[in-house]
Design a protein around this motif. Structure first.
Motif, short mmCIF file in Angstrom:
data_model
loop_
_atom_site.label_atom_id
_atom_site.label_comp_id
_atom_site.label_asym_id
_atom_site.label_seq_id
_atom_site.Cartn_x
_atom_site.Cartn_y
_atom_site.Cartn_z
N ILE A 62 0.84 -1.20 0.00
CA ILE A 62 0.00 0.00 0.00
C ILE A 62 0.87 1.25 0.00
O ILE A 62 0.63 2.19 -0.76
N GLU A 63 1.91 1.26 0.84
CA GLU A 63 2.81 2.42 0.91
C GLU A 63 3.55 2.63 -0.41
O GLU A 63 3.83 3.76 -0.79
N ALA A 64 3.85 1.55 -1.11
CA ALA A 64 4.54 1.65 -2.40
C ALA A 64 3.60 2.12 -3.50
O ALA A 64 4.03 2.50 -4.58
N GLY A 65 2.29 2.07 -3.23
CA GLY A 65 1.32 2.51 -4.22
C GLY A 65 0.93 1.44 -5.23
O GLY A 65 0.21 1.74 -6.19
N THR A 66 1.38 0.23 -5.05
CA THR A 66 1.04 -0.84 -6.00
C THR A 66 -0.26 -1.54 -5.62
O THR A 66 -0.85 -2.21 -6.45
N LEU A 67 -0.67 -1.39 -4.37
CA LEU A 67 -1.94 -1.96 -3.91
C LEU A 67 -2.78 -0.81 -3.39
O LEU A 67 -2.31 0.00 -2.59
N ARG A 68 -4.01 -0.70 -3.87
CA ARG A 68 -4.89 0.41 -3.51
C ARG A 68 -6.05 -0.06 -2.65
O ARG A 68 -6.42 -1.23 -2.68
N LEU A 69 -6.66 0.88 -1.93
CA LEU A 69 -7.82 0.60 -1.10
C LEU A 69 -9.08 1.05 -1.82
O LEU A 69 -9.09 2.11 -2.45
N THR A 70 -10.15 0.26 -1.71
CA THR A 70 -11.42 0.65 -2.32
C THR A 70 -12.09 1.75 -1.52
O THR A 70 -12.87 2.53 -2.07
N LEU A 71 -11.79 1.83 -0.23
CA LEU A 71 -12.33 2.88 0.64
C LEU A 71 -11.16 3.64 1.28
O LEU A 71 -10.89 3.49 2.47
N PRO A 78 -14.38 -2.58 7.97
CA PRO A 78 -14.52 -4.02 7.74
C PRO A 78 -14.92 -4.35 6.30
O PRO A 78 -14.77 -5.48 5.86
N LYS A 79 -15.39 -3.36 5.57
CA LYS A 79 -15.78 -3.56 4.17
C LYS A 79 -14.64 -3.22 3.21
O LYS A 79 -14.83 -3.24 1.99
N GLN A 80 -13.46 -2.93 3.75
CA GLN A 80 -12.31 -2.54 2.94
C GLN A 80 -11.87 -3.67 2.03
O GLN A 80 -11.84 -4.83 2.43
N LYS A 81 -11.56 -3.33 0.80
CA LYS A 81 -10.99 -4.28 -0.14
C LYS A 81 -9.76 -3.65 -0.77
O LYS A 81 -9.57 -2.44 -0.72
N PHE A 82 -8.93 -4.49 -1.35
CA PHE A 82 -7.68 -4.05 -1.93
C PHE A 82 -7.62 -4.49 -3.38
O PHE A 82 -8.10 -5.57 -3.73
N TYR A 83 -7.03 -3.64 -4.21
CA TYR A 83 -6.88 -4.00 -5.63
C TYR A 83 -5.53 -3.52 -6.14
O TYR A 83 -4.95 -2.57 -5.61
N ALA A 84 -5.03 -4.21 -7.14
CA ALA A 84 -3.72 -3.89 -7.70
C ALA A 84 -3.82 -2.69 -8.62
O ALA A 84 -4.74 -2.59 -9.42
#
Length: 88
Positions: A62-71, A78-84
């Motif tokens: 996440i800190e590198a910016g390669t994985l993003r948060l949907t929220l 608790p509804k947080q998801k992650f995407y590349a």
């Protein structure tokens, strides 16, 4: 000058650990082409310890910016998801 005993093995072990970490990061990014929860990612990779997974795998991506948060405004939701992030 000869190397200290165990030096070569130590270097090899360090390189193997680095390669394994890169492989795990790559697997996360491939798996997260569609948004996934932390639990889904963790289960897919076979990690049992949530804190270790979050601190060692998710946070650096996440800190590198390669994985993003949907929220992004609610990182602990608790509804947080992650995407590349698109690698184009």
């Amino acid at each position: 000058m000869p190397f200290a005993e165990g030096f070569i093995e130590s270097q090899s072990s360090t390189m193997q650990t680095t390669m394994q970490a890169e492989s795990v990061e790559r697997q996360v990014l491939i798996f997260c082409q569609i948004p996934r929860t932390r639990a889904e990612i963790q289960e897919h990779l076979g990690f049992k310890n949530r804190d270790y997974f979050r601190k060692s795998i998710l946070s650096p991506l996440i800190e590198a910016g390669t994985l993003r948060l949907t929220l992004p405004d609610k990182p602990t939701s608790p509804k947080q998801k992650f995407y590349a992030e698109d690698q184009q």
